[in-house]
Scaffold this active site. Sequence first.
Site, PDB file in Angstrom:
ATOM      1  N   ASN A   8       0.929  -1.116  -0.217  1.00  0.00           N
ATOM      2  CA  ASN A   8       0.078   0.010  -0.113  1.00  0.00           C
ATOM      3  C   ASN A   8       0.946   1.214  -0.266  1.00  0.00           C
ATOM      4  O   ASN A   8       1.467   1.582   1.169  1.00  0.00           O
ATOM      5  CB  ASN A   8      -0.885  -0.120   1.208  1.00  0.00           C
ATOM      6  CG  ASN A   8      -1.990   1.145   1.308  1.00  0.00           C
ATOM      7  OD1 ASN A   8      -1.774   1.722   0.274  1.00  0.00           O
ATOM      8  ND2 ASN A   8      -2.599   0.952   2.292  1.00  0.00           N
ATOM      9  N   ARG A 116      -2.365  -2.273  -3.866  1.00  0.00           N
ATOM     10  CA  ARG A 116      -3.552  -1.426  -3.535  1.00  0.00           C
ATOM     11  C   ARG A 116      -3.639  -0.348  -4.509  1.00  0.00           C
ATOM     12  O   ARG A 116      -2.608   0.699  -4.436  1.00  0.00           O
ATOM     13  CB  ARG A 116      -3.683  -1.035  -1.676  1.00  0.00           C
ATOM     14  CG  ARG A 116      -4.877  -0.141  -1.784  1.00  0.00           C
ATOM     15  CD  ARG A 116      -4.915   0.573  -0.508  1.00  0.00           C
ATOM     16  NE  ARG A 116      -6.210   1.174  -0.299  1.00  0.00           N
ATOM     17  CZ  ARG A 116      -6.305   2.223   0.580  1.00  0.00           C
ATOM     18  NH1 ARG A 116      -5.468   2.727   1.169  1.00  0.00           N
ATOM     19  NH2 ARG A 116      -7.453   2.673   0.604  1.00  0.00           N
ATOM     20  N   HIS A 205     -12.841   1.418   0.148  1.00  0.00           N
ATOM     21  CA  HIS A 205     -12.751   0.295   1.172  1.00  0.00           C
ATOM     22  C   HIS A 205     -13.250  -0.828   0.647  1.00  0.00           C
ATOM     23  O   HIS A 205     -13.475  -2.053   1.371  1.00  0.00           O
ATOM     24  CB  HIS A 205     -13.751   0.443   2.450  1.00  0.00           C
ATOM     25  CG  HIS A 205     -13.211   1.718   3.469  1.00  0.00           C
ATOM     26  ND1 HIS A 205     -13.998   2.197   4.152  1.00  0.00           N
ATOM     27  CD2 HIS A 205     -11.717   2.028   3.684  1.00  0.00           C
ATOM     28  CE1 HIS A 205     -13.301   3.288   4.896  1.00  0.00           C
ATOM     29  NE2 HIS A 205     -11.952   3.217   4.596  1.00  0.00           N
ATOM     30  N   ARG A 266     -13.719  13.201   8.803  1.00  0.00           N
ATOM     31  CA  ARG A 266     -14.622  13.464   7.551  1.00  0.00           C
ATOM     32  C   ARG A 266     -15.968  13.642   8.165  1.00  0.00           C
ATOM     33  O   ARG A 266     -16.373  12.979   8.907  1.00  0.00           O
ATOM     34  CB  ARG A 266     -14.516  12.274   6.537  1.00  0.00           C
ATOM     35  CG  ARG A 266     -13.294  12.342   5.878  1.00  0.00           C
ATOM     36  CD  ARG A 266     -13.142  11.290   4.919  1.00  0.00           C
ATOM     37  NE  ARG A 266     -11.613  10.537   4.885  1.00  0.00           N
ATOM     38  CZ  ARG A 266     -11.438   9.395   4.620  1.00  0.00           C
ATOM     39  NH1 ARG A 266     -12.627   8.702   4.393  1.00  0.00           N
ATOM     40  NH2 ARG A 266     -10.364   8.922   4.814  1.00  0.00           N
ATOM     41  N   GLU A 408      -6.990  -6.871   4.419  1.00  0.00           N
ATOM     42  CA  GLU A 408      -6.958  -6.328   3.056  1.00  0.00           C
ATOM     43  C   GLU A 408      -5.791  -6.913   2.352  1.00  0.00           C
ATOM     44  O   GLU A 408      -5.758  -7.258   1.197  1.00  0.00           O
ATOM     45  CB  GLU A 408      -6.881  -4.796   2.994  1.00  0.00           C
ATOM     46  CG  GLU A 408      -8.129  -4.162   3.416  1.00  0.00           C
ATOM     47  CD  GLU A 408      -8.219  -2.788   3.738  1.00  0.00           C
ATOM     48  OE1 GLU A 408      -8.604  -1.850   2.937  1.00  0.00           O
ATOM     49  OE2 GLU A 408      -8.074  -2.484   4.956  1.00  0.00           O
TER      50      GLU A 408
END
Length: 420
Positions: A8, A116, A205, A266, A408
């Site tokens: 990532n 990713r 996601h 957020r 992930e």
Amino acid sequence: MAKTMAVNAGSSSLKFQLLEMPAEQVLAQGLIERIGMDDAIVTIKYDAKAMNQGGRLDDQLVDDSNITISKDGQTRKYETVLPIKDHQQAINFMLQKLTDLGIIVDFNEITGVGHRVVAGGEWFNHSVKVTKAVLEKIDRLADYAPLHNPANAMGIRAFQKLLPDAVSVAVFDTSFYQTMPEENYLYAIPYQYYTRYGARKYGAHGTSHRYVANRAADMLRQPLKDLKVITMHLGAGDSITAVKDGKALDTSMGFTPLVGVAMATRSGDVDTSLIYYIQEREGLTNDQMLNILNKKSGLLGLSTISSDMRDLLAVYDTNDHARLAIKVFVNRIVKYVGQYIAEMGGVDALVFTAGIGENSAPIRQMIADKLAYFGVALDEAANQKRGEEIDISAKDARVKTLVIPTNEELMIARDVELFK
Ligand code: AMP
């Protein structure tokens, strides 16, 4: 032995996990931060069992003072600070260190690298082997993820240079959502903005939701295509996804990850007119306003104390703002879950994952309590467990509630296997 690296890459960081595949054994994981600086930080955690792969006796090539060993001697952490000018140098250093630590003998043992990639637009509805054309598309999709896609592409190029023989696979955060029907991915704005600019919901996601939805089906011993599942990824970023017929039907994040439920910093959904109203009165530029919605809102904005759920829960009884932030957080999640139950015509299982979802019994309880009408009920003792795969539903619950730690990296490594 064939090893796969799940990567990532951010603009100044690179997170990785090295796995033995197909055994799915994690050999090492680490992080390089502050790439481009004179004081970049490299951390590699590894299992003592992962060492000595090449017959080397110990991590004898590495200065001991950089290594800390856990009490039980099983896990080790290598850490150092050094100048690193770019991703290529970062990856080179990391691969060299994995060799010095005895985790790999030769770079060529790494036969696959999965990356990713945040934005896949409408071009990628599954993971793909990276070709020149794929890389060009990832570059072009930077419009949709300006902070992420260029960094992801940089990581891919750097690995390709250092490991030219390893198969390189791009795993997109958005591809899981390419199955959404148009009534769910389109915004009710003039249609030409969709055709001209690709203005639509892409979600985020996806790799996490795909992993936990499939694990949920495994745990329930039923094919995913026969289940209606709502997955809740609750961490610093938060998103809710409805999975029906084995596919994503809807999700709470949108064109970007800014919308949906309230998150650590957020805002989640806000009336767009309000944004202009505030901007005008406060004299804010577009960038400043967007920065407030992305970095100063959510739990942090409402609580005025912290973006970390642990801090807020610690003062839940004594601090009105912390309590308010938590109430809004829970309320938004419940609204999305209710919406998805209606959209799917029912629900068989709810899944909690990510930092808050995996670890916070009180938040899970608050959400479940508000969903009691639908037949959601938790087993109090089971709900106290943290960070493990577990069914926390009460015996008489009509809906199964599961906690599934997300993974992930494993999903990325599994996707790489498809192309080896
Ligand atoms: P993630 O983005 O998945 O790494 O999740 C990070 C967030 O999980 C942190 O900001 C915390 O708010 C939250 N978190 C981690 N552990 C706990 C816990 N035990 N209770 C509540 N929240 C937690």
